[in-house]
Design a protein around this motif. Structure first.
Motif, PDB file in Angstrom:
ATOM      1  N   HIS A  10       0.819  -1.216   0.000  1.00 54.67           N
ATOM      2  CA  HIS A  10       0.000   0.000   0.000  1.00 54.67           C
ATOM      3  C   HIS A  10       0.859   1.276   0.000  1.00 54.67           C
ATOM      4  O   HIS A  10       0.536   2.246   0.695  1.00 54.67           O
ATOM      5  N   ASN A  11       1.921   1.277  -0.787  1.00 55.50           N
ATOM      6  CA  ASN A  11       2.825   2.426  -0.807  1.00 55.50           C
ATOM      7  C   ASN A  11       2.347   3.521  -1.748  1.00 55.50           C
ATOM      8  O   ASN A  11       1.556   3.288  -2.666  1.00 55.50           O
ATOM      9  N   ASP A  12       2.866   4.718  -1.521  1.00 52.52           N
ATOM     10  CA  ASP A  12       2.599   5.870  -2.375  1.00 52.52           C
ATOM     11  C   ASP A  12       3.236   5.621  -3.751  1.00 52.52           C
ATOM     12  O   ASP A  12       4.443   5.404  -3.840  1.00 52.52           O
ATOM     13  N   PRO A  13       2.450   5.634  -4.844  1.00 52.16           N
ATOM     14  CA  PRO A  13       3.009   5.352  -6.166  1.00 52.16           C
ATOM     15  C   PRO A  13       4.086   6.339  -6.605  1.00 52.16           C
ATOM     16  O   PRO A  13       5.011   5.968  -7.330  1.00 52.16           O
ATOM     17  N   GLU A  14       3.949   7.572  -6.187  1.00 53.86           N
ATOM     18  CA  GLU A  14       4.978   8.556  -6.543  1.00 53.86           C
ATOM     19  C   GLU A  14       6.305   8.200  -5.879  1.00 53.86           C
ATOM     20  O   GLU A  14       7.374   8.319  -6.487  1.00 53.86           O
ATOM     21  N   ASN A  40      -4.942  -5.298  -2.503  1.00 53.54           N
ATOM     22  CA  ASN A  40      -5.363  -5.281  -3.904  1.00 53.54           C
ATOM     23  C   ASN A  40      -4.174  -4.875  -4.765  1.00 53.54           C
ATOM     24  O   ASN A  40      -3.308  -4.118  -4.316  1.00 53.54           O
ATOM     25  N   PRO A  41      -4.109  -5.356  -6.002  1.00 55.85           N
ATOM     26  CA  PRO A  41      -2.958  -5.048  -6.854  1.00 55.85           C
ATOM     27  C   PRO A  41      -2.781  -3.547  -7.060  1.00 55.85           C
ATOM     28  O   PRO A  41      -3.744  -2.827  -7.314  1.00 55.85           O
ATOM     29  N   LEU A  42      -1.562  -3.086  -6.893  1.00 53.37           N
ATOM     30  CA  LEU A  42      -1.254  -1.694  -7.196  1.00 53.37           C
ATOM     31  C   LEU A  42      -1.101  -1.543  -8.703  1.00 53.37           C
ATOM     32  O   LEU A  42      -0.755  -2.497  -9.407  1.00 53.37           O
ATOM     33  N   GLU A  43      -1.349  -0.336  -9.187  1.00 51.31           N
ATOM     34  CA  GLU A  43      -1.239  -0.081 -10.618  1.00 51.31           C
ATOM     35  C   GLU A  43      -0.255   1.055 -10.853  1.00 51.31           C
ATOM     36  O   GLU A  43      -0.296   2.079 -10.167  1.00 51.31           O
ATOM     37  N   ASN A  44       0.619   0.845 -11.820  1.00 48.20           N
ATOM     38  CA  ASN A  44       1.602   1.871 -12.166  1.00 48.20           C
ATOM     39  C   ASN A  44       2.100   1.584 -13.572  1.00 48.20           C
ATOM     40  O   ASN A  44       2.364   0.418 -13.916  1.00 48.20           O
ATOM     41  N   ALA A  45       2.241   2.613 -14.386  1.00 49.51           N
ATOM     42  CA  ALA A  45       2.711   2.439 -15.762  1.00 49.51           C
ATOM     43  C   ALA A  45       4.097   1.809 -15.809  1.00 49.51           C
ATOM     44  O   ALA A  45       4.445   1.132 -16.791  1.00 49.51           O
TER      45      ALA A  45
END
Length: 284
Positions: A10-14, A40-45
């Motif tokens: 649950h980390n900050d994506p930035e 839940n799955p994290l999403e990141n490009a």
């Protein structure tokens, strides 16, 4: 080839995006495994990058066990493996210079750079092998003077800032490990859910290799010290400390005593040599 692994929960994506980009930009041919312990799955490009391997666990496996999933997948061509926290970022020269330190010192199994806070101040993550007093009892001491004295010894405050040295305990927030050494010890000991797994890992590598602090390069670490403010994390920390001392010894640990004594003597010699050089330069 340099590989890396990073564990998310649950980390900050930035924030973790900056860590991933730091690695990708500094190791053009490197590959990084991102192991996600989130609900839940994290999403990141960035997960679509061909050099980023995303693994979603569907449960919180803990730090060491999640890293082991990545370690089990790194290719035979990996020379060194970077273990990095999601709240770390660094310049392009850091990993190449640490890799060079491993290459020119075959007897070294793991290296850690200088770790600083975002304001540039030093994080004291070069430490002795811990005693129960260092990890548990000092938390509850009423005397700030006694805490300061214990911290000064345990965190090696006498080691001059910028001095390369063999250190028995290096922080797992950012370490470059010779892959051969990592495979030899079988990765992290999975009995630790969170905390102490890095102390245990570096200690086991230290059984047959040098563990080196290389402060010529720096990584930036936010370092929230969660167990100091979160009762649940404090519980995890104490449980892991108990597991560590059950494994290595509470009050009788000859290996700890020997390595710590050698480290303190080495630092004393460094400071004595500096004093001699300073007096010689001043002509006194």
């Amino acid at each position: 080839m340099i590989t890396a692994s990073l564990v998310l929960y649950h980390n900050d994506p930035e924030e973790y995006g900056r860590a991933i980009n730091s690695f990708l930009s500094s190791v053009p041919t490197g590959e990084i495994w991102v192991v996600d312990n989130s609900s839940n799955p994290l999403e990141n490009a960035l997960f679509d990058d061909p050099r980023v391997h995303y693994i979603y666990n569907g449960e919180n496996l803990g730090f060491g066990r999640a890293h082991n999933k990545a370690i089990s997948q790194i290719p035979p061509s990996s020379f060194a493996h970077l273990i990095v926290n999601p709240d770390i970022y660094f310049e392009r020269n850091v990993v190449p210079e640490l890799e060079a330190a491993l290459s020119r010192n075959p007897e070294v199994g793991v290296v850690m750079p200088r770790i600083s806070y975002p304001d540039g101040s030093l994080q004291r993550l070069t430490k002795l092998l811990p005693t129960p007093m260092d990890l548990i009892f000092r938390r509850f001491l009423p005397s700030s003077w006694m805490k300061k004295k214990l911290n000064s010894r345990y965190e090696l405050h006498d080691l001059p800032d910028g001095q390369e040295a063999e250190i028995p305990s290096l922080s797992g927030c950012f370490i470059l490990v010779r892959t051969e050494a990592l495979r030899r010890i079988g990765g992290f000991d999975e009995r630790y859910f969170m905390y102490m797994e890095d102390v245990d890992l570096v200690r086991r590598i230290g059984d047959f290799s040098k563990t080196l602090y290389v402060p010529s390069v720096t990584a930036i670490h936010s370092y929230a010290k969660g167990s100091y403010i979160n009762p649940k994390l404090l519980k995890f920390h104490i449980e892991s400390a108990c597991k560590y001392f059950m494994k290595w010894g509470w009050f009788i640990d000859r290996q700890r005593s020997q390595r710590n004594a050698v480290t303190l003597a080495r630092i004393a010699n460094i400071n004595n040599e500096r004093k001699i050089c300073k007096h010689s330069d001043s002509g006194t």
